[in-house]
Design a protein around this motif. Sequence first.
Motif, PDB file in Angstrom:
ATOM      1  N   GLY A  27       0.786  -1.225   0.000  1.00 45.90           N
ATOM      2  CA  GLY A  27       0.000   0.000   0.000  1.00 45.90           C
ATOM      3  C   GLY A  27       0.817   1.274   0.000  1.00 45.90           C
ATOM      4  N   ALA A  28       2.145   1.161  -0.066  1.00 45.44           N
ATOM      5  CA  ALA A  28       2.980   2.369  -0.068  1.00 45.44           C
ATOM      6  C   ALA A  28       2.829   3.111  -1.395  1.00 45.44           C
ATOM      7  N   ASP A  29       2.769   4.427  -1.302  1.00 51.94           N
ATOM      8  CA  ASP A  29       2.803   5.264  -2.501  1.00 51.94           C
ATOM      9  C   ASP A  29       4.236   5.568  -2.918  1.00 51.94           C
ATOM     10  N   LEU A  30       5.136   5.635  -1.917  1.00 49.68           N
ATOM     11  CA  LEU A  30       6.527   5.973  -2.192  1.00 49.68           C
ATOM     12  C   LEU A  30       7.415   5.240  -1.198  1.00 49.68           C
ATOM     13  N   VAL A  31       8.479   4.644  -1.705  1.00 52.53           N
ATOM     14  CA  VAL A  31       9.484   3.995  -0.862  1.00 52.53           C
ATOM     15  C   VAL A  31      10.797   4.737  -1.031  1.00 52.53           C
ATOM     16  N   LEU A  32      11.373   5.145   0.092  1.00 51.97           N
ATOM     17  CA  LEU A  32      12.608   5.915   0.075  1.00 51.97           C
ATOM     18  C   LEU A  32      13.768   5.004   0.455  1.00 51.97           C
ATOM     19  N   ASP A  33      14.730   4.872  -0.450  1.00 53.69           N
ATOM     20  CA  ASP A  33      15.886   4.003  -0.238  1.00 53.69           C
ATOM     21  C   ASP A  33      17.018   4.784   0.429  1.00 53.69           C
ATOM     22  N   GLY A  34      17.169   4.584   1.744  1.00 53.75           N
ATOM     23  CA  GLY A  34      18.274   5.170   2.489  1.00 53.75           C
ATOM     24  C   GLY A  34      19.105   4.089   3.153  1.00 53.75           C
ATOM     25  N   ILE A  35      19.314   2.986   2.452  1.00 60.68           N
ATOM     26  CA  ILE A  35      19.974   1.823   3.058  1.00 60.68           C
ATOM     27  C   ILE A  35      21.476   2.038   3.157  1.00 60.68           C
ATOM     28  N   THR A  36      22.126   2.321   2.035  1.00 56.89           N
ATOM     29  CA  THR A  36      23.557   2.583   2.045  1.00 56.89           C
ATOM     30  C   THR A  36      23.840   3.879   1.298  1.00 56.89           C
ATOM     31  N   GLY A  37      24.959   4.499   1.614  1.00 55.82           N
ATOM     32  CA  GLY A  37      25.321   5.769   0.996  1.00 55.82           C
ATOM     33  C   GLY A  37      26.380   5.606  -0.061  1.00 55.82           C
ATOM     34  N   ILE A  38      27.107   6.702  -0.326  1.00 53.05           N
ATOM     35  CA  ILE A  38      28.079   6.698  -1.420  1.00 53.05           C
ATOM     36  C   ILE A  38      29.307   5.850  -1.096  1.00 53.05           C
ATOM     37  N   GLY A  39      29.462   5.434   0.158  1.00 52.89           N
ATOM     38  CA  GLY A  39      30.579   4.569   0.500  1.00 52.89           C
ATOM     39  C   GLY A  39      30.267   3.092   0.385  1.00 52.89           C
ATOM     40  N   GLY A  40      29.032   2.753   0.036  1.00 52.22           N
ATOM     41  CA  GLY A  40      28.651   1.354  -0.071  1.00 52.22           C
ATOM     42  C   GLY A  40      29.264   0.679  -1.282  1.00 52.22           C
ATOM     43  N   HIS A  41      29.482  -0.632  -1.188  1.00 51.45           N
ATOM     44  CA  HIS A  41      29.999  -1.399  -2.316  1.00 51.45           C
ATOM     45  C   HIS A  41      29.674  -2.872  -2.088  1.00 51.45           C
ATOM     46  N   GLY A  42      29.702  -3.641  -3.165  1.00 55.42           N
ATOM     47  CA  GLY A  42      29.519  -5.076  -3.043  1.00 55.42           C
ATOM     48  C   GLY A  42      28.094  -5.571  -3.045  1.00 55.42           C
ATOM     49  N   GLY A  43      27.150  -4.740  -3.432  1.00 55.41           N
ATOM     50  CA  GLY A  43      25.766  -5.189  -3.473  1.00 55.41           C
ATOM     51  C   GLY A  43      25.102  -5.097  -2.118  1.00 55.41           C
ATOM     52  N   LEU A  44      23.794  -5.349  -2.088  1.00 55.28           N
ATOM     53  CA  LEU A  44      23.014  -5.261  -0.851  1.00 55.28           C
ATOM     54  C   LEU A  44      23.327  -6.402   0.101  1.00 55.28           C
ATOM     55  N   ARG A  45      23.223  -6.118   1.386  1.00 55.31           N
ATOM     56  CA  ARG A  45      23.326  -7.166   2.382  1.00 55.31           C
ATOM     57  C   ARG A  45      22.079  -8.056   2.304  1.00 55.31           C
ATOM     58  N   PRO A  46      22.193  -9.338   2.679  1.00 56.64           N
ATOM     59  CA  PRO A  46      21.068 -10.272   2.505  1.00 56.64           C
ATOM     60  C   PRO A  46      19.776  -9.820   3.161  1.00 56.64           C
ATOM     61  N   GLU A  47      19.854  -9.176   4.337  1.00 55.45           N
ATOM     62  CA  GLU A  47      18.631  -8.790   5.028  1.00 55.45           C
ATOM     63  C   GLU A  47      17.862  -7.686   4.306  1.00 55.45           C
ATOM     64  N   ALA A  48      18.560  -6.944   3.419  1.00 60.26           N
ATOM     65  CA  ALA A  48      17.894  -5.867   2.685  1.00 60.26           C
ATOM     66  C   ALA A  48      17.208  -6.353   1.420  1.00 60.26           C
ATOM     67  N   VAL A  49      17.655  -7.480   0.895  1.00 57.58           N
ATOM     68  CA  VAL A  49      17.174  -7.925  -0.419  1.00 57.58           C
ATOM     69  C   VAL A  49      15.660  -8.141  -0.462  1.00 57.58           C
ATOM     70  N   PRO A  50      15.038  -8.863   0.507  1.00 57.44           N
ATOM     71  CA  PRO A  50      13.583  -9.059   0.421  1.00 57.44           C
ATOM     72  C   PRO A  50      12.806  -7.744   0.436  1.00 57.44           C
ATOM     73  N   LEU A  51      13.247  -6.777   1.225  1.00 60.93           N
ATOM     74  CA  LEU A  51      12.555  -5.487   1.285  1.00 60.93           C
ATOM     75  C   LEU A  51      12.659  -4.743  -0.042  1.00 60.93           C
ATOM     76  N   VAL A  52      13.840  -4.760  -0.623  1.00 57.50           N
ATOM     77  CA  VAL A  52      14.043  -4.059  -1.890  1.00 57.50           C
ATOM     78  C   VAL A  52      13.218  -4.720  -2.997  1.00 57.50           C
ATOM     79  N   ARG A  53      13.194  -6.031  -3.027  1.00 56.15           N
ATOM     80  CA  ARG A  53      12.386  -6.723  -4.040  1.00 56.15           C
ATOM     81  C   ARG A  53      10.902  -6.427  -3.842  1.00 56.15           C
ATOM     82  N   ALA A  54      10.464  -6.411  -2.591  1.00 51.95           N
ATOM     83  CA  ALA A  54       9.058  -6.117  -2.317  1.00 51.95           C
ATOM     84  C   ALA A  54       8.705  -4.696  -2.719  1.00 51.95           C
TER      85      ALA A  54
END
Length: 491
Positions: free
Chosen positions: A120-147
């Motif tokens: 039911g979300a109208d907008l999802v804001l991705d503030g998981i990692t910043g400009i220092g992130g690398h190597g792809g998403l951590r496993p716990e973030a993947v289901p949320l991002v896919r959803a």
Amino acid sequence: MRTAYRVETVRNAERELMARLPEGTLMRRAAAGLAATCAGLLRDRRGRVSGARVVLLVGSGDNGGDALYAGALLAGRSARVSVVRLAPARTHAAGLAALLDAGGRIADATDTPADAVVAGADLVLDGITGIGGHGGLRPEAVPLVRAARASGAVVVAVDLPSGVTADSGEVAGEAVRADVTVTFGTYKPGLLIDPAREHAGVLRLVDIGLGPLLPPVPDLEVLQHADVARLLPEPAGESDKYRRGVIGIVAGSARYPGAAVLAVAGALRGGAGAVRYVGPGGDAVIARFPETLVHEGPPSKAGRVQAWAVGPGLGDEPGTAEPLASDVLASDVPVLVDADGLRLLDAATVRARSAPTLLTPHAGEAAALLGVPREEVEAGRLAAVRELASRYGATVLLKGSTTLIATPDPTAPVRVNPTGTPWLATAGSGDILSGLAGSLLATGLPTHDAAAAAAYLHGLAARLKSRGAPVSALDVADGLPAAWRNVRGEA
């Protein structure tokens, strides 16, 4: 002109600016711009901000703080804002307090399925990692991002999509695919280079005051109409065909005569005053373009030129392609090498040339020159183009979904071409580009300017001719005059 800077440069500028401002000012500036963009997207989607459901996906860094402060501003406008903390113990404390004070709530996904968290979300804001992130998403973030992606909500990335590498554009694992990315202070290279660029969606830049503190020479630059218009040659009243420059084309073979025709088609529309052709495709060239000056060769005996373009369709017949390419590389004028000409290159020979050289490989050809798998080039385009330019001592135009141009000078910015269309991936379009860039070289442009202007016009011509439909290589050539006029503001 758009410019982009590496993470280290951005952080140095941020530290200097933060030292001059009250604590928290910079983050609040970023959050205000982010919230304004989100509010506009919500109005576009549902007519108002009030009552909209906004979900914040928040990690542990300042990137999460930006999202939390923006969420607080949206909650203050009666949006229903909830935050999912992926690192509860390290969530930005002041940002979280501001959100809760504004009426936001915590909706951590410990015992709730990810799809229910964003339902039911109208907008999802991705503030998981910043400009220092690398190597792809951590496993716990993947289901949320896919959803979030499957929910139908507008996905907005904070500064850059989580999971992509800011400095290179590489995507090593799963990453957020945003509809919009709101970036702060300056663009980051990864926002402009595939594969990361495909994850960024529409880019919005928020000015937070970094401009005066950034170095005058960026890491990347993206030319726009006005920049290209300043590069394009314009004949004067006393010009004749020789003063405008003569481009020599060495292309085509008995097996691929069309490559000669296509390279000449690009060259005739590149600003040079005349085109000399040397190669086996002379009859086909004259039949299509009778204004071409055709010679049997070798290139060194064909007459004076101001630049050569060699390689398209030369084939691999023994005793044919190699002598032609070697003769051209021995000249004392700028040379563009493409396609079959690239197979014959020796780095020491190119580095020893007295005149500039421009190489125009696609990913497969670049991989062969570097001795690496094609997938490595496609995943790390920025590293590949810089390495090629350094190894060969040449300007390199790496063709592809993101066309990049690098010079041998490691301190010079890499140029990113912003024009084009997927319909440009068609047989012969690279031959048109070779002729066009070679022609611009013959008018006197330096290699990096000729490459950038050619790529820009080539992509724009394809876009203007296509308008969502397939185009042929000759369609692109026929569209070059309109693209030229468009850039100069005459269309």
